[in-house]
Design a protein around this motif. Sequence first.
Motif, PDB file in Angstrom:
ATOM      1  N   TRP A   1       2.367  13.560   4.163  1.00  0.00           N
ATOM      2  CA  TRP A   1       2.240  12.252   4.831  1.00  0.00           C
ATOM      3  C   TRP A   1       3.616  11.599   4.998  1.00  0.00           C
ATOM      4  CZ3 TRP A   1       2.471   7.571   1.605  1.00  0.00           C
ATOM      5  CH2 TRP A   1       2.255   6.382   2.317  1.00  0.00           C
TER       6      TRP A   1
ATOM      7  N   ALA B   1       1.876   1.695  -3.560  1.00  0.00           N
ATOM      8  CA  ALA B   1       0.719   2.060  -4.385  1.00  0.00           C
ATOM      9  C   ALA B   1       0.405   3.549  -4.250  1.00  0.00           C
ATOM     10  CB  ALA B   1      -0.492   1.219  -3.999  1.00  0.00           C
ATOM     11  N   ARG B   2       0.379   4.045  -3.017  1.00  0.00           N
ATOM     12  CA  ARG B   2       0.067   5.473  -2.832  1.00  0.00           C
ATOM     13  C   ARG B   2       1.173   6.348  -3.427  1.00  0.00           C
ATOM     14  NH1 ARG B   2      -1.717   8.919   2.616  1.00  0.00           N
ATOM     15  NH2 ARG B   2      -1.537  10.980   1.601  1.00  0.00           N
ATOM     16  N   ILE B   3       2.423   5.975  -3.159  1.00  0.00           N
ATOM     17  CA  ILE B   3       3.528   6.789  -3.670  1.00  0.00           C
ATOM     18  C   ILE B   3       3.564   6.753  -5.188  1.00  0.00           C
ATOM     19  CG2 ILE B   3       6.055   6.914  -3.800  1.00  0.00           C
ATOM     20  CD1 ILE B   3       6.075   6.190  -0.799  1.00  0.00           C
ATOM     21  N   TYR B   4       3.338   5.598  -5.788  1.00  0.00           N
ATOM     22  CA  TYR B   4       3.328   5.529  -7.256  1.00  0.00           C
ATOM     23  C   TYR B   4       2.244   6.445  -7.822  1.00  0.00           C
ATOM     24  CZ  TYR B   4       2.280   4.147 -11.964  1.00  0.00           C
ATOM     25  OH  TYR B   4       2.024   4.207 -13.305  1.00  0.00           O
ATOM     26  N   ASP B   5       1.021   6.324  -7.315  1.00  0.00           N
ATOM     27  CA  ASP B   5      -0.112   7.040  -7.900  1.00  0.00           C
ATOM     28  C   ASP B   5      -0.012   8.541  -7.695  1.00  0.00           C
ATOM     29  OD1 ASP B   5      -2.729   7.272  -9.129  1.00  0.00           O
ATOM     30  OD2 ASP B   5      -3.495   7.652  -7.119  1.00  0.00           O
ATOM     31  N   THR B   6       0.385   8.964  -6.514  1.00  0.00           N
ATOM     32  CA  THR B   6       0.306  10.392  -6.194  1.00  0.00           C
ATOM     33  C   THR B   6       1.637  11.123  -6.279  1.00  0.00           C
ATOM     34  OG1 THR B   6       0.581   9.966  -3.818  1.00  0.00           O
ATOM     35  CG2 THR B   6      -1.678  10.002  -4.682  1.00  0.00           C
TER      36      THR B   6
ATOM     37  N   PRO C   1       0.808  -1.226   0.000  1.00  0.00           N
ATOM     38  CA  PRO C   1       0.000   0.000   0.000  1.00  0.00           C
ATOM     39  C   PRO C   1       0.838   1.271   0.000  1.00  0.00           C
ATOM     40  CG  PRO C   1      -0.122  -1.103   2.145  1.00  0.00           C
ATOM     41  CD  PRO C   1       0.552  -2.052   1.199  1.00  0.00           C
ATOM     42  N   VAL C   2       2.029   1.227   0.582  1.00  0.00           N
ATOM     43  CA  VAL C   2       2.923   2.388   0.552  1.00  0.00           C
ATOM     44  C   VAL C   2       3.390   2.637  -0.881  1.00  0.00           C
ATOM     45  CG1 VAL C   2       5.135   3.300   1.361  1.00  0.00           C
ATOM     46  CG2 VAL C   2       3.639   2.066   2.942  1.00  0.00           C
TER      47      VAL C   2
ATOM     48  N   PRO D   1      -3.271  15.876  -4.304  1.00  0.00           N
ATOM     49  CA  PRO D   1      -2.846  14.599  -3.709  1.00  0.00           C
ATOM     50  C   PRO D   1      -1.333  14.433  -3.643  1.00  0.00           C
ATOM     51  CG  PRO D   1      -4.668  14.244  -5.227  1.00  0.00           C
ATOM     52  CD  PRO D   1      -4.230  15.658  -5.407  1.00  0.00           C
TER      53      PRO D   1
ATOM     54  N   ASP E   1      -0.365  16.308  -0.558  1.00  0.00           N
ATOM     55  CA  ASP E   1      -0.901  15.576   0.595  1.00  0.00           C
ATOM     56  C   ASP E   1       0.014  14.394   0.924  1.00  0.00           C
ATOM     57  OD1 ASP E   1      -3.055  17.278   0.793  1.00  0.00           O
ATOM     58  OD2 ASP E   1      -4.472  15.912  -0.205  1.00  0.00           O
ATOM     59  N   SER E   2       0.478  13.706  -0.111  1.00  0.00           N
ATOM     60  CA  SER E   2       1.347  12.550   0.113  1.00  0.00           C
ATOM     61  C   SER E   2       2.729  12.969   0.591  1.00  0.00           C
ATOM     62  CB  SER E   2       1.460  11.704  -1.162  1.00  0.00           C
ATOM     63  OG  SER E   2       0.261  10.988  -1.385  1.00  0.00           O
TER      64      SER E   2
END
Length: 329
Positions: free
Chosen positions: A219, A184-189, A181-182, A212, A215-216
């Motif tokens: 984060w 996935a979020r970093i890739y997408d945003t 999930p880390v 986003p 936001d990332s």
Amino acid sequence: MGLLVDGNWQDQWYDTKSSGGKFVRSEASFRNWVTADGSAGPSGEGGFKAESGRYHLYVSYACPWAHRALIFRALIGLTDHIGVSVVDPDMLSDGWELKSAFPGATGDKLYGATFLREIYLKAKPDMTGRVTVPVLWDIERETIVSNESAEIIRMFNSAFNEVTGNHDDYWPEHLRAPIEPVNARIYDTVNNGVYKAGFATSQEAYDEAVHPLFDSLDWIEDILSRNRYLMGDRITEADWRLFTTLVRFDKVYHTHFKCNRQRIVDYPNLWAYVRELYQWPGVAETVNFDHIVHHYYYSHDTINPHRIVPITADPDFHAAPNRERLSAA
């Protein structure tokens, strides 16, 4: 950034009209795996055994996806076992070119090809798809193993252990599930997020990407205020996948892709973290800012039509990161 259609080259940029101004990245075309014994990997066909001198990388120093592969080649000790051809930083109407005039570009060390598309066509004469880097080439079978960077780094992580004698593991079994999930979020945003902001052709698409992204980054800054690395006290592939975007951010993405709410140097923990990874043994040698800056500003005439290559920020990547305090006791 053109593409091949049934083996024929077309100078065609990404179609953002059909997606409401949004940049949509193409899927990788070749998804085979090198494995220790040549058995099939999670996708594609088998027959690609890990052997010294059998494989060759085609990369761009400018490209963050190719940079991942170069970093893992260095980390795992594969520099004497896997050769590299570096494309010219300019990507114009003929796509990636295998010229050697620009310092650091090597030309094609295997076949003397002029364009990277020739390597794709050698593997698949009727190829349809984008011609991208990195490319992992099998010299023995004269075909492309993979052009998916996320999978190439996992091959390098473990398949060549007996070849190199290096058993460092950046994708350890017990962290694989929490890494996903880390990633996935970093890739997408973040990794792809800067491109979605930079290549947007509508205000709505830009806003949908840039907020986003930051936001990332906020984060990640919070995570790094408590942890030395993304997954705790152990560096993993998640860190290296993030690094290749962060190291380019202030010099190109902040200005060229309009990702200008903040710079990485404005985040105390992110900036220290980038410096630590840059100073990791073997990594600085994989970073070529001349290629990075020239490629982005000169190649993207939809963003910079006059192809003016600007002066850029010059952050001190050699300054001491001082992150040891975050190591586990």
